[in-house]
Design a protein around this motif. Structure first.
Motif, short mmCIF file in Angstrom:
data_model
loop_
_atom_site.label_atom_id
_atom_site.label_comp_id
_atom_site.label_asym_id
_atom_site.label_seq_id
_atom_site.Cartn_x
_atom_site.Cartn_y
_atom_site.Cartn_z
N VAL A 1 -0.68 0.14 -1.00
CA VAL A 1 -1.28 1.40 -0.57
C VAL A 1 -2.28 1.10 0.53
O VAL A 1 -3.22 0.35 0.33
CB VAL A 1 -1.98 2.12 -1.73
CG1 VAL A 1 -2.61 3.42 -1.25
CG2 VAL A 1 -1.00 2.39 -2.85
N TRP B 1 -4.35 2.90 -8.79
CA TRP B 1 -3.26 3.60 -9.47
C TRP B 1 -3.20 5.07 -9.04
O TRP B 1 -2.12 5.62 -8.81
CB TRP B 1 -3.44 3.52 -10.98
CG TRP B 1 -2.24 4.05 -11.74
CD1 TRP B 1 -1.24 3.32 -12.28
CD2 TRP B 1 -1.94 5.42 -12.00
NE1 TRP B 1 -0.32 4.15 -12.86
CE2 TRP B 1 -0.71 5.45 -12.71
CE3 TRP B 1 -2.55 6.63 -11.70
CZ2 TRP B 1 -0.12 6.62 -13.13
CZ3 TRP B 1 -1.95 7.81 -12.12
CH2 TRP B 1 -0.75 7.80 -12.83
N GLU C 1 4.43 3.54 -9.73
CA GLU C 1 3.75 2.25 -9.73
C GLU C 1 4.58 1.17 -9.06
O GLU C 1 4.06 0.27 -8.42
CB GLU C 1 3.42 1.85 -11.17
CG GLU C 1 2.41 2.74 -11.86
CD GLU C 1 1.99 2.19 -13.22
OE1 GLU C 1 2.12 0.96 -13.41
OE2 GLU C 1 1.55 2.98 -14.06
N CYS D 1 5.36 2.26 -4.90
CA CYS D 1 4.19 2.25 -4.01
C CYS D 1 3.31 1.05 -4.34
O CYS D 1 2.18 1.19 -4.79
CB CYS D 1 3.41 3.56 -4.15
SG CYS D 1 4.39 5.03 -3.87
N GLN D 2 3.84 -0.16 -4.12
CA GLN D 2 3.10 -1.35 -4.50
C GLN D 2 1.99 -1.67 -3.52
O GLN D 2 1.01 -2.32 -3.88
CB GLN D 2 4.06 -2.54 -4.61
CG GLN D 2 5.00 -2.41 -5.80
CD GLN D 2 5.76 -3.68 -6.10
OE1 GLN D 2 5.60 -4.67 -5.40
NE2 GLN D 2 6.59 -3.65 -7.12
N GLN E 1 0.43 9.09 -3.60
CA GLN E 1 1.35 8.76 -2.51
C GLN E 1 2.79 9.04 -2.90
O GLN E 1 3.56 9.62 -2.12
CB GLN E 1 1.18 7.28 -2.15
CG GLN E 1 2.12 6.82 -1.04
CD GLN E 1 1.87 5.37 -0.69
OE1 GLN E 1 0.73 4.96 -0.48
NE2 GLN E 1 2.92 4.58 -0.62
N LYS F 1 -4.15 6.31 -6.23
CA LYS F 1 -3.60 6.38 -4.87
C LYS F 1 -2.08 6.24 -4.90
O LYS F 1 -1.37 6.92 -4.15
CB LYS F 1 -4.21 5.28 -4.01
CG LYS F 1 -5.67 5.51 -3.65
CD LYS F 1 -6.21 4.39 -2.79
CE LYS F 1 -7.67 4.64 -2.42
NZ LYS F 1 -8.22 3.54 -1.61
N LYS F 2 -1.58 5.34 -5.76
CA LYS F 2 -0.13 5.18 -5.88
C LYS F 2 0.54 6.48 -6.33
O LYS F 2 1.55 6.91 -5.77
CB LYS F 2 0.19 4.08 -6.89
CG LYS F 2 -0.04 2.66 -6.40
CD LYS F 2 0.38 1.68 -7.48
CE LYS F 2 0.26 0.25 -7.02
NZ LYS F 2 0.75 -0.71 -8.03
#
Length: 697
Positions: free
Chosen positions: A583, A667, A577, A580-581, A673, A669-670
């Motif tokens: 995306v 979230w 979290e 990866c702020q 990633q 996606k974070k």
């Protein structure tokens, strides 16, 4: 108890009859003006006749019109309707078939104006013999035997058009009576004896959707007398039990009442008296190992003496699985009993079992709740708890705040397990082992405070339930399990993360030590994998690591604390979290990997320069630890100013998703990633670098 509403099809049948000519005028008994019912007798006068005659009487083929608009067309013999003909009532009801002496007799078809019909044997104007009745309004049909106009004998009724609701069996004067099978619209099936349309006598009922079955005696539609009711459990992958619960005994008006025996799916057998579906007066539980738990019961509660010598109720409803595993639980707490004087062992066992029984419903509910974490919904919702889920329960209940770590608890529960199994997140925890774990944990954190108590184990367990379990269980903390949809994403990576955890355990821990990471090792790992950046700083990483610690504002105090895999995995999810702020929908994989490629190149360059990797690593780690301690000291000194004036992030477990109102999709996606494009590739680069180093040396 469960049953379907009874569906009854009632028909009132009348007569169709005729009589010969009187005083030169032909008369005939005709049909009443009632649709779907056969008529009562009524005398009519022939107004007009066209057809053959013989010696002044209707004879041969002819057509007659009657007073009131009724009509007959067919064969006559010596003044009587005889042979085949069609009688049409003014209401529209029609009979077509054989006549004998003015009476419908033989094979015939009745047709009502709405299209309903009867096709079959007719005697004296009544349905009598074999035939089929079909009602167009209700789609009801009956095929079978008739007597004097009523369903009587063997027959089949279909209550709907698709023939999914039916009865096949005996009839007496339009009532289901005798033996028959009834399939209800719900799919439930009863086969057995009937009396006046009610289940009565011996029969079997199957509630398909409820997965229940009753075999036994019935009275006026409900279970009454001796019988067996079975609750069939649905078995799914990962489910703990597949057998069924079963009661055999007395029933009164649909309820377990009298004497009976209940066979639980977990293997326990209860035998005793029942009142209104509840165990009452005297009863006993028999276990698989031969032990018997016997006593007085009141309203489904067993009365027993507590630690103070008072009689207290022990709720048994829903606790049968708890009762069944108590003998096995004792095996998991045997080493605790070894420290108890021999004279007190029996008392200690009985009292701690009593405390467990008093909390049986809560404990079973907690076990079930945590065993479902990370699983899709199951039909029976019964899964085996895993060590990963047990860790989450212990953390939620703040057991780690009592100077005991999850890795220590692993060893307490280890028994004969190997080192890998002791720390594996996938190890199944049976209910008996779960209870044993709680007893062991309660002893280790409270035995000094409870040393003066008469029953030490029971006192410790009561304290654990009161102070830790009951106030905190089911209040999910951490990052992994708090949001069910996020959990699904995280759990997809758990196996690969477990392999990485084990690899770093072997990398950092000395051969003679327990192969488990510490917080210090975790910091080394993030640095070695080049995962730290402007977003995920050492300070922010420490806040994530210490989010659930007793003193989150003093991160340097936990550097040498061992961390179980759950704590390792929680940090990874929390780091995702933070790191990866942003995306981007169009972010390419090559762009994401570029930073790892540069980091890997730097490693290779250091190796090629001939610098000792271990010396360099040690120096870097020492510098990092000094930075951590410095940052921690500064943070401690300025904590109040930070809260009041700077608004900097704190070492709690509030997620970016809550602070910024970000939605679930972001979230996910974070997490995707971080694991796919940062963490896993970084570990791969690290491993390849290590292999190259070994090859070069």
């Amino acid at each position: 108890m469960h049953s379907d509403h009874k569906q009854q099809q009632k028909k009132q049948d009348g007569k169709l009859d005729t009589s010969p000519s009187v005083d030169g005028k032909a008369v005939v008994s005709s049909l009443s003006d009632v649709i779907n019912e056969l008529p009562t007798l009524l005398t009519l006068t022939v107004l007009r006749y066209e057809g053959d005659t013989l010696e002044g009487q209707f004879h041969g083929e002819g057509v007659a019109d009657f007073e009131g608009g009724h009509k007959y067309k067919g064969m006559y013999s010596k003044g009587f309707m005889e042979g085949c003909g069609v009688f049409i009532h003014t209401s529209g009801l029609q009979y077509e078939g054989e006549f004998v002496c003015n009476k419908p007799m033989g094979q015939g078809v009745y047709t009502w104006p709405d299209g309903s019909s009867f096709n079959g044997d007719v005697y004296d104007g009544l349905r009598h013999g074999n035939g089929t009745y079909k009602c167009t309004k209700t789609a009801v049909s009956y095929t079978g035997q008739w007597h004097q106009g009523k369903r009587h004998g063997k027959g089949v009724v279909y209550y709907n058009q698709n023939e999914t609701s039916w009865y096949k069996g005996d009839w007496v004067e339009n009532n289901k009576d005798g033996w028959g099978i009834r399939r209800y619209p719900s799919g439930n099936i009863y086969s057995g004896e009937w009396k006046k349309n009610l289940r009565h006598g011996k029969g079997t009922m199957e509630w398909l959707n409820l997965r229940q079955q009753y075999i036994g005696m019935w009275l006026n539609g409900v279970q009454h007398g001796r019988g067996t009711h079975t609750w069939i459990q649905r078995h799914t992958d990962g489910a703990q039990y597949s057998p069924s619960n079963q009661y055999t005994g007395d029933f009164i008006q649909g309820q377990r009442h009298g004497h009976g025996t209940f066979y639980y799916a977990c293997g326990v057998i209860y035998e005793g008296d029942w009142r209104n579906n509840k165990r009452h007066t005297k009863g006993k539980f028999a276990f698989k190992d031969g032990r018997v738990f016997e006593g007085e019961l009141t309203d489904d509660q067993m009365m027993a003496l507590n630690m103070n010598g008072n009689t207290v109720p022990v709720p048994l409803c829903g606790s049968e699985s708890i009762v069944s595993v108590l003998p096995d639980m004792a095996l998991n707490t045997q080493y605790l009993l070894d420290v108890i004087p021999e004279i007190k062992k029996d008392s200690e066992c009985k009292q701690v079992e009593l405390v467990i029984l008093m909390h049986a419903a809560e404990l079973r509910s907690i076990y079930s709740f945590y065993s479902r974490l990370g699983h899709a919904p199951s039909p029976d919702n019964v899964y085996l708890l895993t060590r990963l889920q047990l860790w989450r329960l212990l953390k939620d209940c703040m057991i780690h705040h009592h100077n005991i770590s999850l890795s220590q608890i692993n060893h307490f529960m280890g028994g004969d397990a190997t080192e890998g199994d002791i720390h594996s997140p996938f190890t199944p925890i049976l209910l008996n082992r779960f209870l044993g774990c709680l007893v062991v944990v309660s002893y280790h954190i409270y035995h000094n405070e409870m040393a003066s108590q008469k029953n030490l184990l029971a006192a410790c367990f009561s304290r654990l339930m009161a102070d830790n379990i009951l106030p905190n269980a089911k209040n999910i903390k951490g990052f992994v399990f708090r949001q069910p949809d996020c959990t699904v994403v995280a759990v997809n990576h758990v196996h690969e993360c477990w392999e990485i955890y084990q690899a770093f355990c072997h990398h950092y821990a000395a051969p003679s030590e327990d192969q488990i990471l510490t917080c210090r090792h975790l910091l080394y790992m993030f640095k070695d994998l080049y995962l730290l950046d402007d977003n995920l700083t050492i300070k922010r990483l420490l806040e994530i690591i210490t989010a659930e610690s007793l003193d989150p504002k003093n991160p340097s105090s936990c550097l040498d604390q061992q961390i179980a895999f759950l704590e390792f995995f929680e940090v990874l999810v929390g780091a995702a979290e933070v790191k990866c702020q942003e995306v981007s929908e169009d972010l390419e994989k090559d762009q994401l990997l570029s930073s790892h490629h540069n980091g890997a190149c730097k490693d290779i360059q250091e190796v090629e320069m001939g610098e000792s990797s271990s010396t360099k690593l040690s120096a870097d780690q020492d510098e990092m630890i000094q930075d951590i301690k410095t940052e921690a000291d500064v943070e401690t000194q300025s904590a109040e100013q930070t809260e009041e004036h700077t608004g900097e992030e704190k070492g709690d477990q509030t997620t970016d998703m809550e602070n910024n109102g970000q939605d679930l999709e972001l979230w996910i996606k974070k997490g995707h990633q971080f694991f796919k494009y940062f963490f896993f590739p970084a570990f791969g680069h690290n491993q390849s670098t290590s292999r190259k180093l070994k090859e070069d040396t």
